[in-house]
Design a protein around this motif. Structure first.
Motif, PDB file in Angstrom:
ATOM      1  N   UNK A 161       0.830  -1.200   0.000  1.00 45.30           N
ATOM      2  CA  UNK A 161       0.000   0.000   0.000  1.00 45.30           C
ATOM      3  C   UNK A 161       0.867   1.252   0.000  1.00 45.30           C
ATOM      4  N   UNK A 162       0.293   2.361  -0.482  1.00 43.53           N
ATOM      5  CA  UNK A 162       1.032   3.628  -0.540  1.00 43.53           C
ATOM      6  C   UNK A 162       1.448   4.056   0.868  1.00 43.53           C
ATOM      7  N   UNK A 163       0.567   3.861   1.837  1.00 44.50           N
ATOM      8  CA  UNK A 163       0.875   4.235   3.224  1.00 44.50           C
ATOM      9  C   UNK A 163       2.063   3.443   3.749  1.00 44.50           C
ATOM     10  N   UNK A 164       2.091   2.138   3.460  1.00 45.61           N
ATOM     11  CA  UNK A 164       3.209   1.306   3.911  1.00 45.61           C
ATOM     12  C   UNK A 164       4.497   1.679   3.174  1.00 45.61           C
ATOM     13  N   UNK A 165       4.370   2.059   1.898  1.00 45.60           N
ATOM     14  CA  UNK A 165       5.543   2.510   1.133  1.00 45.60           C
ATOM     15  C   UNK A 165       6.151   3.751   1.778  1.00 45.60           C
ATOM     16  N   UNK A 166       5.291   4.662   2.251  1.00 44.19           N
ATOM     17  CA  UNK A 166       5.787   5.881   2.896  1.00 44.19           C
ATOM     18  C   UNK A 166       6.637   5.527   4.111  1.00 44.19           C
ATOM     19  N   UNK A 167       6.184   4.570   4.905  1.00 45.35           N
ATOM     20  CA  UNK A 167       6.947   4.167   6.092  1.00 45.35           C
ATOM     21  C   UNK A 167       8.246   3.487   5.705  1.00 45.35           C
ATOM     22  N   UNK A 168       8.201   2.665   4.658  1.00 50.81           N
ATOM     23  CA  UNK A 168       9.416   1.992   4.191  1.00 50.81           C
ATOM     24  C   UNK A 168      10.451   3.010   3.713  1.00 50.81           C
ATOM     25  N   UNK A 169      10.001   4.010   2.966  1.00 53.81           N
ATOM     26  CA  UNK A 169      10.915   5.066   2.514  1.00 53.81           C
ATOM     27  C   UNK A 169      11.511   5.815   3.711  1.00 53.81           C
ATOM     28  N   UNK A 170      10.699   6.098   4.702  1.00 52.49           N
ATOM     29  CA  UNK A 170      11.181   6.813   5.881  1.00 52.49           C
ATOM     30  C   UNK A 170      12.223   5.988   6.628  1.00 52.49           C
ATOM     31  N   UNK A 171      11.986   4.682   6.738  1.00 53.31           N
ATOM     32  CA  UNK A 171      12.949   3.787   7.389  1.00 53.31           C
ATOM     33  C   UNK A 171      14.283   3.798   6.642  1.00 53.31           C
ATOM     34  N   UNK A 172      14.215   3.816   5.301  1.00 50.34           N
ATOM     35  CA  UNK A 172      15.447   3.800   4.511  1.00 50.34           C
ATOM     36  C   UNK A 172      16.178   5.134   4.578  1.00 50.34           C
ATOM     37  N   UNK A 173      15.437   6.216   4.691  1.00 45.83           N
ATOM     38  CA  UNK A 173      16.082   7.514   4.915  1.00 45.83           C
ATOM     39  C   UNK A 173      16.926   7.468   6.182  1.00 45.83           C
ATOM     40  N   UNK A 174      16.355   6.935   7.250  1.00 42.75           N
ATOM     41  CA  UNK A 174      17.070   6.858   8.526  1.00 42.75           C
ATOM     42  C   UNK A 174      18.261   5.916   8.435  1.00 42.75           C
ATOM     43  N   UNK A 175      18.079   4.763   7.763  1.00 44.85           N
ATOM     44  CA  UNK A 175      19.191   3.813   7.617  1.00 44.85           C
ATOM     45  C   UNK A 175      20.301   4.406   6.759  1.00 44.85           C
ATOM     46  N   UNK A 176      19.914   5.083   5.667  1.00 41.21           N
ATOM     47  CA  UNK A 176      20.913   5.671   4.778  1.00 41.21           C
ATOM     48  C   UNK A 176      21.760   6.717   5.486  1.00 41.21           C
ATOM     49  N   UNK A 177      21.123   7.555   6.301  1.00 39.62           N
ATOM     50  CA  UNK A 177      21.854   8.555   7.074  1.00 39.62           C
ATOM     51  C   UNK A 177      22.778   7.874   8.085  1.00 39.62           C
ATOM     52  N   UNK A 178      22.268   6.842   8.736  1.00 41.56           N
ATOM     53  CA  UNK A 178      23.049   6.153   9.773  1.00 41.56           C
ATOM     54  C   UNK A 178      24.284   5.470   9.205  1.00 41.56           C
ATOM     55  N   UNK A 179      24.176   4.935   7.963  1.00 47.53           N
ATOM     56  CA  UNK A 179      25.283   4.166   7.392  1.00 47.53           C
ATOM     57  C   UNK A 179      26.031   4.903   6.289  1.00 47.53           C
ATOM     58  N   UNK A 180      25.733   6.187   6.100  1.00 49.53           N
ATOM     59  CA  UNK A 180      26.528   7.004   5.193  1.00 49.53           C
ATOM     60  C   UNK A 180      26.131   6.985   3.734  1.00 49.53           C
ATOM     61  N   UNK A 181      24.985   6.367   3.394  1.00 51.37           N
ATOM     62  CA  UNK A 181      24.528   6.367   2.001  1.00 51.37           C
ATOM     63  C   UNK A 181      23.604   7.571   1.797  1.00 51.37           C
ATOM     64  N   UNK A 182      24.197   8.777   1.854  1.00 53.61           N
ATOM     65  CA  UNK A 182      23.402   9.996   1.899  1.00 53.61           C
ATOM     66  C   UNK A 182      22.607  10.239   0.616  1.00 53.61           C
ATOM     67  N   UNK A 183      23.182   9.902  -0.555  1.00 52.82           N
ATOM     68  CA  UNK A 183      22.469  10.156  -1.800  1.00 52.82           C
ATOM     69  C   UNK A 183      21.141   9.410  -1.830  1.00 52.82           C
ATOM     70  N   UNK A 184      21.181   8.125  -1.518  1.00 54.16           N
ATOM     71  CA  UNK A 184      19.942   7.356  -1.569  1.00 54.16           C
ATOM     72  C   UNK A 184      19.071   7.612  -0.346  1.00 54.16           C
TER      73      UNK A 184
END
Length: 233
Positions: A161-184
């Motif tokens: 669902x679109x709502x679940x996709x929003x949460x997945x994207x938010x989780x990846x934003x946090x993971x990307x920042x935490x592990x240095x993958x800033x572009x993605x």
């Protein structure tokens, strides 16, 4: 800047025995896809997940360069699409022939996207899921963000669902920042804002988040990502 970085990477890869066509197009992608399918044919998920680890330092360097080229070509938009798929397909073959490394999951997700775009959607989702499982088995957290963002955008968006996709994207934003993958990480913010909008989140909340992400991107100088988010303002 993106074009110069890609040209440099491609010239180094040529010296390492990995060549790209000068002007890649759909024909080259189909050809590379067939080569990759021949390498993968008959191998189940268990066999692919349990491939030996890549130890050859030259091959590891090739995989790192191919991963970098795929990143820059993705940021380049339509101009870089052929390079994006060609680099990921080459990475799949390298993984099958020489072993797995932390960049392999991204390649299998990309292969799944290629299959889906050719009409083999269920098979594409299968390899996208395999890439996600590979992240966990390899403990490759540093590339989790880019692999998962690609999977959400091109594969999971049709299943979740679109709502679940929003949460997945938010989780990846946090993971990307935490592990240095800033572009993605900031590519994920674009997906998050879009999915939030289509799932009915109040516009004031979206605008507040957009201003936050814009300020962060300006601070770390990510003009390509910034160009995606600015239309929300």
């Amino acid at each position: 800047e993106i074009r110069c970085a890609m040209e440099l990477g491609i010239s180094i890869l040529k010296k390492l025995g990995v060549a790209f066509p000068s002007k890649p197009n759909a024909f080259h992608i189909r050809l590379e896809m067939r080569r990759t399918q021949r390498v993968i044919r008959g191998r189940g998920s268990a066999e692919l997940l349990n491939l030996p680890l890549m130890v050859d330092t030259c091959k590891l360097a090739v995989m790192k360069l191919l991963s970098t080229i795929s990143l820059h070509s993705f940021m380049w938009g339509d101009k870089g699409r052929a390079f994006f798929f060609l680099s990921l397909l080459k990475m799949v073959r390298f993984s099958c022939e020489y072993g797995l490394c932390t960049h392999s999951p991204q390649a299998f997700v990309g292969y799944g996207i290629g299959l889906a775009m050719l009409g083999n959607f269920n098979e594409g989702v299968y390899f996208g899921t395999l890439g996600s499982e590979m992240i966990r088995s390899l403990g490759a957290k540093e590339i989790s963000c880019r692999s998962t963002v690609l999977g959400i955008q091109y594969l999971m968006g049709w299943k979740v669902s679109v709502k679940d996709c929003a949460q997945l994207y938010l989780d990846q934003y946090r993971d990307g920042i935490a592990y240095g993958d800033t572009e993605f990480a900031y590519m994920a913010t674009y997906g998050y804002l879009s999915a939030s909008y289509y799932s009915g989140v109040h516009l004031d909340e979206i605008l507040e988040k957009c201003r936050q992400y814009t300020a962060e991107m300006q601070e770390v100088h990510l003009p390509v990502c910034l160009s995606l988010v600015l239309p929300f303002l």
